[in-house]
Structures are given as C-alpha cells and as structure tokens.
Design a protein around this motif. Structure first.
Motif, mmCIF file in Angstrom:
data_model
loop_
_atom_site.group_PDB
_atom_site.id
_atom_site.type_symbol
_atom_site.label_atom_id
_atom_site.label_comp_id
_atom_site.label_asym_id
_atom_site.label_seq_id
_atom_site.Cartn_x
_atom_site.Cartn_y
_atom_site.Cartn_z
ATOM 1 N N TYR A 29 0.990 -0.996 -0.089
ATOM 2 C CA TYR A 29 0.026 0.272 0.060
ATOM 3 C C TYR A 29 0.980 1.204 0.260
ATOM 4 C CZ TYR A 29 -3.710 -3.284 1.451
ATOM 5 O OH TYR A 29 -4.611 -4.335 1.617
ATOM 6 N N ASP A 30 0.532 2.145 -0.877
ATOM 7 C CA ASP A 30 1.415 3.292 -0.981
ATOM 8 C C ASP A 30 0.948 4.336 0.129
ATOM 9 O OD1 ASP A 30 2.482 2.717 -3.389
ATOM 10 O OD2 ASP A 30 1.293 3.641 -4.671
ATOM 11 N N ALA A 31 -0.089 4.181 0.936
ATOM 12 C CA ALA A 31 -0.727 4.855 1.754
ATOM 13 C C ALA A 31 0.003 4.489 3.070
ATOM 14 C CB ALA A 31 -2.168 4.916 2.064
ATOM 15 N N ILE A 32 0.518 3.285 3.153
ATOM 16 C CA ILE A 32 1.231 2.909 4.378
ATOM 17 C C ILE A 32 2.842 3.307 4.391
ATOM 18 C CG2 ILE A 32 1.674 1.002 5.955
ATOM 19 C CD1 ILE A 32 -1.252 -0.223 5.084
ATOM 20 N N THR A 33 3.385 3.909 5.350
ATOM 21 C CA THR A 33 4.721 4.135 5.220
ATOM 22 C C THR A 33 5.217 3.910 6.779
ATOM 23 O OG1 THR A 33 4.069 6.368 5.915
ATOM 24 C CG2 THR A 33 4.445 5.994 3.717
ATOM 25 N N PRO A 34 6.626 4.083 6.629
ATOM 26 C CA PRO A 34 7.172 3.796 8.144
ATOM 27 C C PRO A 34 6.673 4.715 9.360
ATOM 28 C CG PRO A 34 8.733 3.717 6.453
ATOM 29 C CD PRO A 34 7.553 4.248 5.965
ATOM 30 N N GLY A 35 6.600 4.168 10.471
ATOM 31 C CA GLY A 35 6.216 5.073 11.482
ATOM 32 C C GLY A 35 6.831 6.434 11.652
ATOM 33 N N TYR A 36 5.935 7.431 11.853
ATOM 34 C CA TYR A 36 6.242 8.733 12.013
ATOM 35 C C TYR A 36 6.891 9.080 13.374
ATOM 36 C CZ TYR A 36 6.190 13.840 12.037
ATOM 37 O OH TYR A 36 6.661 15.133 12.163
ATOM 38 N N HIS A 37 8.004 9.301 13.531
ATOM 39 C CA HIS A 37 8.753 9.593 14.591
ATOM 40 C C HIS A 37 8.821 8.254 15.835
ATOM 41 C CE1 HIS A 37 10.043 13.760 14.595
ATOM 42 N NE2 HIS A 37 8.762 13.983 14.178
ATOM 43 N N MET A 38 8.630 7.210 15.111
ATOM 44 C CA MET A 38 8.754 5.794 15.854
ATOM 45 C C MET A 38 9.683 5.072 15.171
ATOM 46 S SD MET A 38 6.321 6.548 17.985
ATOM 47 C CE MET A 38 5.610 5.298 18.806
ATOM 48 N N ASN A 39 10.047 4.134 15.808
ATOM 49 C CA ASN A 39 10.793 2.775 15.289
ATOM 50 C C ASN A 39 10.132 2.499 14.130
ATOM 51 O OD1 ASN A 39 11.606 0.113 14.804
ATOM 52 N ND2 ASN A 39 12.679 0.114 17.021
#
Length: 129
Positions: free
Chosen positions: A68-78
């Motif tokens: 999914y393009d709308a799912i990215t790595p956690g912002y400011h998280m691990n």
C-alpha cells in the motif's frame, strides 16, 4: 479514506477495545491511545495531513508498506515496529479497523496476564453456543 475520516474511523474502532484510553502526553496536537499505559495508536498531522500511527509486527509492517502506497514507516517511531496510515492512498475502512485491532493486540500480548483487559489470543472470536 480522507484524513479526518481516517482518524475518525480508527478512533471509532478504539472505542470498542476494552481498556483503551485517549491521552495527550505530547500536547494537544497528538492523540495518544493506550491500553494499561502502553501506546498502541497515535494521531497527529504530518505536512498538514491527518495520519494514524500504529504498532505492527515487523514482517507485517514491511509487507503492508510494500502493498500500500498509503502505508509508510512510523512517523517519529521505530520504523521496524510502527507504520503510518496516510489519507491519500484510499485505504478501506475494514483494513484500518483491522490494523488498529492488531496494534492493540500486539501491545496486550506484552502485558502481564493479570493486567490484560482481554485475552489477546481469543479477543474477537465468537464462542460456539
């Protein structure tokens, strides 16, 4: 799913999860959802877009980011253990609800059994009558 609607859908699901609570330890710009004091979901804005940040199993997180393009790595998280749901990718409501539930269950699994509001192994399963 659009930004505010994405956050609303995720928050609606949280209301159905035993022991979940909304807190604001980082200020009014961050909605932080916890179960027994442990974070499982965050809401904030990134580049003026409302996002949802969730815990995910590392392999699942990688697969979700690839699918999914709308799912990215956690912002400011691990980045290995957290994902960010972005509103621009048209995520289905059922997927959002499932990801919120999975994040909640991942946190529950790490809690001592006597602190769990429900059993993560059986939560959501219907019992046979």
């Amino acid at each position: 799913m659009q930004g505010k609607k994405l956050q609303q859908r995720a928050a609606e699901r949280v209301r159905e999860l035993p022991g979940a609570e909304l807190t604001h330890p980082f200020g009014a710009d961050w909605d932080v959802y916890k179960v027994r004091g442990k974070v499982f979901m965050l809401h904030t804005e990134v580049a003026a877009e409302p996002v949802v940040i969730l815990k995910a199993a590392p392999d699942d997180a990688r697969l979700l980011r690839e699918a999914y393009d709308a799912i990215t790595p956690g912002y400011h998280m691990n980045k290995k253990h957290w994902i960010t749901l972005n509103p621009s990718g048209g995520l289905e409501a059922d997927l959002v609800e499932d990801l919120v539930t999975e994040s909640y269950l991942l946190v529950l699994e790490k809690l001592p059994k006597n602190q769990r509001p429900v059993d993560p192994a059986t939560f959501g399963q219907r019992s046979a009558l």
